[in-house]
Design a protein around this motif. Structure first.
Motif, PDB file in Angstrom:
ATOM      1  N   VAL A  16       0.907  -1.230   0.130  1.00 50.03           N
ATOM      2  CA  VAL A  16      -0.119  -0.275  -0.150  1.00 50.03           C
ATOM      3  C   VAL A  16       0.713   1.284  -0.002  1.00 50.03           C
ATOM      4  O   VAL A  16       1.986   1.431   0.575  1.00 50.03           O
ATOM      5  N   SER A  17       0.473   2.303  -0.528  1.00 48.42           N
ATOM      6  CA  SER A  17       1.201   3.554  -0.934  1.00 48.42           C
ATOM      7  C   SER A  17       2.418   3.646  -1.698  1.00 48.42           C
ATOM      8  O   SER A  17       3.056   4.812  -1.426  1.00 48.42           O
ATOM      9  N   ASN A  18       2.770   2.565  -2.126  1.00 44.44           N
ATOM     10  CA  ASN A  18       3.946   2.587  -3.056  1.00 44.44           C
ATOM     11  C   ASN A  18       3.520   2.810  -4.502  1.00 44.44           C
ATOM     12  O   ASN A  18       2.559   2.371  -5.265  1.00 44.44           O
ATOM     13  N   ALA A  19       4.490   3.482  -5.180  1.00 42.23           N
ATOM     14  CA  ALA A  19       4.309   3.816  -6.787  1.00 42.23           C
ATOM     15  C   ALA A  19       5.541   3.382  -7.639  1.00 42.23           C
ATOM     16  O   ALA A  19       6.531   3.348  -6.889  1.00 42.23           O
ATOM     17  N   VAL A  20       5.382   3.094  -8.635  1.00 41.35           N
ATOM     18  CA  VAL A  20       6.466   2.865  -9.525  1.00 41.35           C
ATOM     19  C   VAL A  20       6.261   3.734 -10.882  1.00 41.35           C
ATOM     20  O   VAL A  20       5.076   3.867 -11.346  1.00 41.35           O
ATOM     21  N   TYR A  21       7.327   4.119 -11.347  1.00 42.04           N
ATOM     22  CA  TYR A  21       7.484   4.799 -12.636  1.00 42.04           C
ATOM     23  C   TYR A  21       7.806   3.927 -13.778  1.00 42.04           C
ATOM     24  O   TYR A  21       8.763   3.112 -13.555  1.00 42.04           O
ATOM     25  N   VAL A  22       6.742   4.023 -14.804  1.00 35.98           N
ATOM     26  CA  VAL A  22       7.193   3.067 -16.092  1.00 35.98           C
ATOM     27  C   VAL A  22       7.450   3.658 -17.160  1.00 35.98           C
ATOM     28  O   VAL A  22       6.545   4.860 -17.614  1.00 35.98           O
ATOM     29  N   PRO A  23       8.807   3.883 -17.676  1.00 36.96           N
ATOM     30  CA  PRO A  23       9.033   4.735 -18.887  1.00 36.96           C
ATOM     31  C   PRO A  23       8.455   4.216 -20.183  1.00 36.96           C
ATOM     32  O   PRO A  23       8.077   3.244 -20.222  1.00 36.96           O
ATOM     33  N   ASN A  24       8.825   5.315 -21.181  1.00 43.37           N
ATOM     34  CA  ASN A  24       8.195   4.878 -22.457  1.00 43.37           C
ATOM     35  C   ASN A  24       6.876   4.545 -23.000  1.00 43.37           C
ATOM     36  O   ASN A  24       6.759   3.743 -23.792  1.00 43.37           O
ATOM     37  N   ILE A  25       5.957   4.763 -21.868  1.00 42.27           N
ATOM     38  CA  ILE A  25       4.624   4.608 -22.098  1.00 42.27           C
ATOM     39  C   ILE A  25       3.788   5.761 -22.037  1.00 42.27           C
ATOM     40  O   ILE A  25       4.254   6.579 -21.097  1.00 42.27           O
ATOM     41  N   GLY A  26       3.035   5.924 -22.958  1.00 41.02           N
ATOM     42  CA  GLY A  26       2.045   7.521 -22.635  1.00 41.02           C
ATOM     43  C   GLY A  26       3.024   8.621 -23.211  1.00 41.02           C
ATOM     44  O   GLY A  26       3.951   8.409 -23.880  1.00 41.02           O
ATOM     45  N   ALA A  27       2.619   9.895 -22.909  1.00 46.12           N
ATOM     46  CA  ALA A  27       3.523  11.191 -23.268  1.00 46.12           C
ATOM     47  C   ALA A  27       4.909  11.084 -22.497  1.00 46.12           C
ATOM     48  O   ALA A  27       5.676  11.202 -23.223  1.00 46.12           O
ATOM     49  N   ARG A  28       4.584  10.759 -21.400  1.00 45.27           N
ATOM     50  CA  ARG A  28       6.140  10.770 -20.536  1.00 45.27           C
ATOM     51  C   ARG A  28       6.319   9.785 -19.484  1.00 45.27           C
ATOM     52  O   ARG A  28       6.777  10.052 -18.484  1.00 45.27           O
ATOM     53  N   GLY A  29       5.630   8.599 -19.776  1.00 42.26           N
ATOM     54  CA  GLY A  29       5.779   7.480 -18.901  1.00 42.26           C
ATOM     55  C   GLY A  29       4.551   7.470 -18.235  1.00 42.26           C
ATOM     56  O   GLY A  29       3.840   8.064 -18.177  1.00 42.26           O
ATOM     57  N   VAL A  30       4.379   6.329 -17.271  1.00 43.45           N
ATOM     58  CA  VAL A  30       3.500   6.195 -16.305  1.00 43.45           C
ATOM     59  C   VAL A  30       3.659   5.987 -15.185  1.00 43.45           C
ATOM     60  O   VAL A  30       4.719   5.362 -14.717  1.00 43.45           O
ATOM     61  N   ILE A  31       2.892   6.296 -14.050  1.00 46.11           N
ATOM     62  CA  ILE A  31       3.191   6.216 -12.619  1.00 46.11           C
ATOM     63  C   ILE A  31       1.896   5.364 -12.345  1.00 46.11           C
ATOM     64  O   ILE A  31       0.712   5.727 -12.462  1.00 46.11           O
ATOM     65  N   VAL A  32       2.153   4.036 -11.705  1.00 46.11           N
ATOM     66  CA  VAL A  32       1.280   3.177 -11.060  1.00 46.11           C
ATOM     67  C   VAL A  32       1.559   3.408  -9.607  1.00 46.11           C
ATOM     68  O   VAL A  32       2.561   3.239  -9.080  1.00 46.11           O
ATOM     69  N   PHE A  33       0.244   3.168  -8.799  1.00 44.70           N
ATOM     70  CA  PHE A  33       0.127   3.320  -7.414  1.00 44.70           C
ATOM     71  C   PHE A  33      -0.692   2.377  -6.672  1.00 44.70           C
ATOM     72  O   PHE A  33      -1.930   2.376  -7.367  1.00 44.70           O
ATOM     73  N   ASN A  34      -0.426   1.887  -5.732  1.00 46.65           N
ATOM     74  CA  ASN A  34      -1.225   1.079  -4.881  1.00 46.65           C
ATOM     75  C   ASN A  34      -1.979   1.727  -4.120  1.00 46.65           C
ATOM     76  O   ASN A  34      -1.333   2.384  -3.102  1.00 46.65           O
ATOM     77  N   THR A  35      -3.258   1.952  -4.070  1.00 42.55           N
ATOM     78  CA  THR A  35      -4.137   2.939  -3.075  1.00 42.55           C
ATOM     79  C   THR A  35      -4.502   2.020  -1.844  1.00 42.55           C
ATOM     80  O   THR A  35      -4.962   2.509  -0.717  1.00 42.55           O
ATOM     81  N   GLY A  36      -4.354   0.822  -1.786  1.00 41.34           N
ATOM     82  CA  GLY A  36      -4.832  -0.049  -0.691  1.00 41.34           C
ATOM     83  C   GLY A  36      -6.119  -0.643  -0.999  1.00 41.34           C
ATOM     84  O   GLY A  36      -6.367  -1.666  -0.566  1.00 41.34           O
ATOM     85  N   SER A  37      -6.800  -0.133  -1.963  1.00 39.07           N
ATOM     86  CA  SER A  37      -7.978  -0.823  -2.311  1.00 39.07           C
ATOM     87  C   SER A  37      -8.210  -1.018  -3.751  1.00 39.07           C
ATOM     88  O   SER A  37      -9.297  -1.452  -4.198  1.00 39.07           O
ATOM     89  N   GLY A  38      -7.145  -0.912  -4.520  1.00 38.91           N
ATOM     90  CA  GLY A  38      -6.675  -1.014  -5.962  1.00 38.91           C
ATOM     91  C   GLY A  38      -5.649  -0.424  -6.325  1.00 38.91           C
ATOM     92  O   GLY A  38      -4.641   0.169  -5.607  1.00 38.91           O
ATOM     93  N   TYR A  39      -5.266  -0.164  -7.558  1.00 36.77           N
ATOM     94  CA  TYR A  39      -4.506   0.654  -8.181  1.00 36.77           C
ATOM     95  C   TYR A  39      -4.733   1.767  -9.151  1.00 36.77           C
ATOM     96  O   TYR A  39      -5.799   1.634  -9.652  1.00 36.77           O
ATOM     97  N   ASN A  40      -4.092   2.590  -9.307  1.00 40.31           N
ATOM     98  CA  ASN A  40      -4.089   3.952 -10.036  1.00 40.31           C
ATOM     99  C   ASN A  40      -3.003   4.140 -11.067  1.00 40.31           C
ATOM    100  O   ASN A  40      -1.865   3.649 -10.256  1.00 40.31           O
TER     101      ASN A  40
END
Length: 102
Positions: A16-40
């Motif tokens: 929970v509350s951890n995020a990861v940056y994934v480069p080379n996707i979308g305009a400038r990469g994507v940030i994926v985040f664990n909200t505790g009840s799902g993922y953003n």
């Protein structure tokens, strides 16, 4: 894009509350985040800036910060105190695989 949380690069997303940056996707990469009840998942491009060398956001705890103007956006909501929120992608969970898509 599929992210396997069993791989070391994405294993922090299991917590929970951890995020990861994934480069080379979308305009400038994507940030994926664990909200505790799902993922953003949000595009890492600053939503209130034109694309430039400083417009890739960085992760700072539970927030993303724009390098151009130091505006902070919540990774729970994608909101800041400015007009435009972060561009959000859909996330589908299949066991330890996260599928991020439009």
């Amino acid at each position: 894009m599929d992210l396997n949380m069993n791989l070391p690069t994405y294993s922090n997303l299991k917590f929970v509350s951890n995020a990861v940056y994934v480069p080379n996707i979308g305009a400038r990469g994507v940030i994926v985040f664990n909200t505790g009840s799902g993922y953003n998942a949000f595009d890492a491009a600053c939503p209130n800036q034109a694309i430039s060398t400083c417009s890739t956001m960085t992760i700072n705890g539970i927030n993303a910060v724009c390098g151009c103007d130091n505006v902070t956006y919540s990774l729970f909501t994608g909101q800041s105190n400015l007009q435009y929120p972060m561009k959000q992608y859909r996330v589908q969970v299949n066991g330890d695989i996260l599928r991020v898509f439009n």
